[in-house]
Design a protein around this motif. Structure first.
Motif, short mmCIF file in Angstrom:
data_model
loop_
_atom_site.label_atom_id
_atom_site.label_comp_id
_atom_site.label_asym_id
_atom_site.label_seq_id
_atom_site.Cartn_x
_atom_site.Cartn_y
_atom_site.Cartn_z
N THR A 243 -0.40 -21.32 -1.43
CA THR A 243 -2.08 -21.16 -2.33
C THR A 243 -0.99 -20.81 -3.92
OG1 THR A 243 -1.53 -18.98 -1.41
CG2 THR A 243 -2.92 -20.40 -0.96
N GLY A 244 0.20 -20.58 -3.31
CA GLY A 244 1.44 -19.83 -5.01
C GLY A 244 1.50 -19.14 -4.98
N LEU A 245 2.14 -18.74 -6.28
CA LEU A 245 2.20 -17.31 -6.28
C LEU A 245 1.27 -15.96 -7.14
CD1 LEU A 245 4.19 -15.23 -7.36
CD2 LEU A 245 4.40 -15.71 -9.22
N PHE A 246 0.22 -16.81 -7.82
CA PHE A 246 -0.75 -16.03 -7.90
C PHE A 246 -2.21 -15.75 -6.63
CE2 PHE A 246 0.87 -17.69 -12.35
CZ PHE A 246 0.59 -16.68 -12.86
N GLY A 247 -1.89 -16.94 -5.78
CA GLY A 247 -2.84 -17.06 -5.02
C GLY A 247 -2.55 -16.14 -3.55
N ARG A 248 -0.92 -15.33 -3.63
CA ARG A 248 -0.70 -14.27 -3.06
C ARG A 248 -0.36 -12.60 -3.38
NH1 ARG A 248 5.33 -16.55 -1.33
NH2 ARG A 248 5.33 -17.35 -3.27
N ILE A 249 -0.13 -13.15 -4.50
CA ILE A 249 -0.66 -11.75 -5.81
C ILE A 249 -2.37 -11.40 -5.17
CG2 ILE A 249 -0.58 -10.37 -7.29
CD1 ILE A 249 1.67 -12.36 -8.39
N GLY A 250 -3.20 -12.69 -5.46
CA GLY A 250 -4.22 -11.52 -5.15
C GLY A 250 -4.78 -11.65 -3.76
N GLY A 251 -4.14 -12.25 -3.17
CA GLY A 251 -4.52 -12.17 -1.43
C GLY A 251 -3.72 -10.82 -0.99
N PHE A 252 -2.76 -10.00 -1.78
CA PHE A 252 -1.81 -8.66 -1.63
C PHE A 252 -3.22 -8.02 -2.26
CE2 PHE A 252 -0.11 -5.49 -3.69
CZ PHE A 252 0.55 -4.56 -2.30
N PHE A 253 -3.26 -7.74 -3.04
CA PHE A 253 -4.78 -7.43 -3.91
C PHE A 253 -6.09 -6.55 -3.09
CE2 PHE A 253 -2.47 -7.30 -7.69
CZ PHE A 253 -1.85 -5.36 -7.63
N ARG A 254 -6.07 -8.47 -2.96
CA ARG A 254 -7.72 -8.26 -1.49
C ARG A 254 -7.68 -7.31 -0.25
NH1 ARG A 254 -8.32 -13.43 -3.64
NH2 ARG A 254 -6.76 -14.14 -2.02
N GLU A 255 -5.96 -7.44 0.15
CA GLU A 255 -5.66 -6.91 1.12
C GLU A 255 -5.70 -5.26 1.08
OE1 GLU A 255 -2.54 -8.33 3.89
OE2 GLU A 255 -3.13 -10.20 3.84
N VAL A 256 -5.37 -5.00 -0.16
CA VAL A 256 -5.31 -4.07 -0.27
C VAL A 256 -6.89 -3.24 -0.63
CG1 VAL A 256 -4.36 -1.85 -1.99
CG2 VAL A 256 -2.98 -3.98 -2.25
N VAL A 257 -7.79 -3.48 -1.38
CA VAL A 257 -8.55 -3.10 -1.68
C VAL A 257 -9.39 -3.49 -0.28
CG1 VAL A 257 -11.25 -4.02 -2.34
CG2 VAL A 257 -8.82 -4.22 -3.03
N SER A 258 -9.39 -3.77 0.66
CA SER A 258 -10.15 -3.74 2.37
C SER A 258 -9.51 -2.94 2.90
CB SER A 258 -9.29 -5.03 2.99
OG SER A 258 -9.63 -5.17 4.17
N GLU A 259 -8.01 -2.13 2.83
CA GLU A 259 -7.61 -0.79 3.57
C GLU A 259 -7.82 0.12 2.95
OE1 GLU A 259 -5.12 -1.30 6.15
OE2 GLU A 259 -5.84 -3.12 6.66
N LEU A 260 -8.03 0.42 1.78
CA LEU A 260 -8.56 1.39 1.00
C LEU A 260 -9.82 1.79 1.73
CD1 LEU A 260 -7.36 1.53 -2.61
CD2 LEU A 260 -6.10 2.75 -0.50
N ARG A 261 -11.05 0.44 1.77
CA ARG A 261 -12.24 1.04 2.16
C ARG A 261 -11.76 1.31 4.13
NH1 ARG A 261 -14.28 -5.08 -0.25
NH2 ARG A 261 -15.08 -4.20 -2.01
N LYS A 262 -11.21 0.89 4.61
CA LYS A 262 -11.13 1.95 5.50
C LYS A 262 -10.32 3.16 5.96
CE LYS A 262 -9.34 -2.76 7.84
NZ LYS A 262 -8.31 -3.40 8.26
N VAL A 263 -9.73 3.35 4.60
CA VAL A 263 -9.85 5.50 4.80
C VAL A 263 -10.70 6.35 4.65
CG1 VAL A 263 -8.38 6.85 2.95
CG2 VAL A 263 -7.93 4.24 3.06
N ILE A 264 -10.45 7.01 5.31
CA ILE A 264 -11.53 8.21 5.75
C ILE A 264 -11.08 9.23 4.47
CG2 ILE A 264 -12.25 10.28 6.62
CD1 ILE A 264 -11.75 8.50 9.24
N TRP A 265 -11.70 9.62 3.61
CA TRP A 265 -11.04 10.22 2.33
C TRP A 265 -11.56 11.75 2.22
CZ3 TRP A 265 -8.17 8.39 -1.33
CH2 TRP A 265 -8.22 6.60 -1.57
#
Length: 128
Positions: free
Chosen positions: A65-87
């Motif tokens: 996917t290239g550099l930008f695809g990997r960066i976008g994937g990273f941020f998608r995973e970050v958002v996914s993990e933040l949704r699991k957090v019990i605030w």
């Protein structure tokens, strides 16, 4: 205000219920004989399940996917993990913040007093 039910608390809907009559791997059912010649069946076989996007082909495609695809994937995973957090609630946040500020203040005072005491002791010892 009602207390929130968190994972691991008693009565959590995610808690698993175990059958007390189930036979574990270490036990053998009473009706099975142990002859030594025949292997004893102890339940089903484990099957490795694959989900979409978990094989070597998917990993190879992810690398393409290239550099930008990997960066976008990273941020998608970050958002996914933040949704699991019990605030924490506002009350919990204020309590935790107060405790941290109090602890840091006490530790700073202890270190400051030790620094002052050791400084005076060194000056006294070496005649400063």
């Amino acid at each position: 205000m009602a207390e929130r039910n968190r994972p691991g608390d008693a009565g959590d809907p995610g808690d698993e219920v175990y059958d007390a009559d189930a036979v574990t791997d270490d036990e053998v059912a009473d009706d099975e004989e142990l002859d030594g010649d025949e292997p004893v069946s102890r339940g089903g076989t484990a099957v490795k399940e694959r989900t979409r996007g978990s094989g070597p082909k998917a990993r190879k495609e992810a690398r393409r996917t290239g550099l930008f695809g990997r960066i976008g994937g990273f941020f998608r995973e970050v958002v996914s993990e933040l949704r699991k957090v019990i605030w924490p609630t506002r009350k919990e946040l204020i309590t935790y913040t107060t405790i941290v500020i109090g602890f840091v203040t006490v530790m700073t005072a202890i270190v400051g007093l030790l620094d002052y005491g050791f400084g005076k002791g060194i000056l006294w010892a070496f005649g400063g």
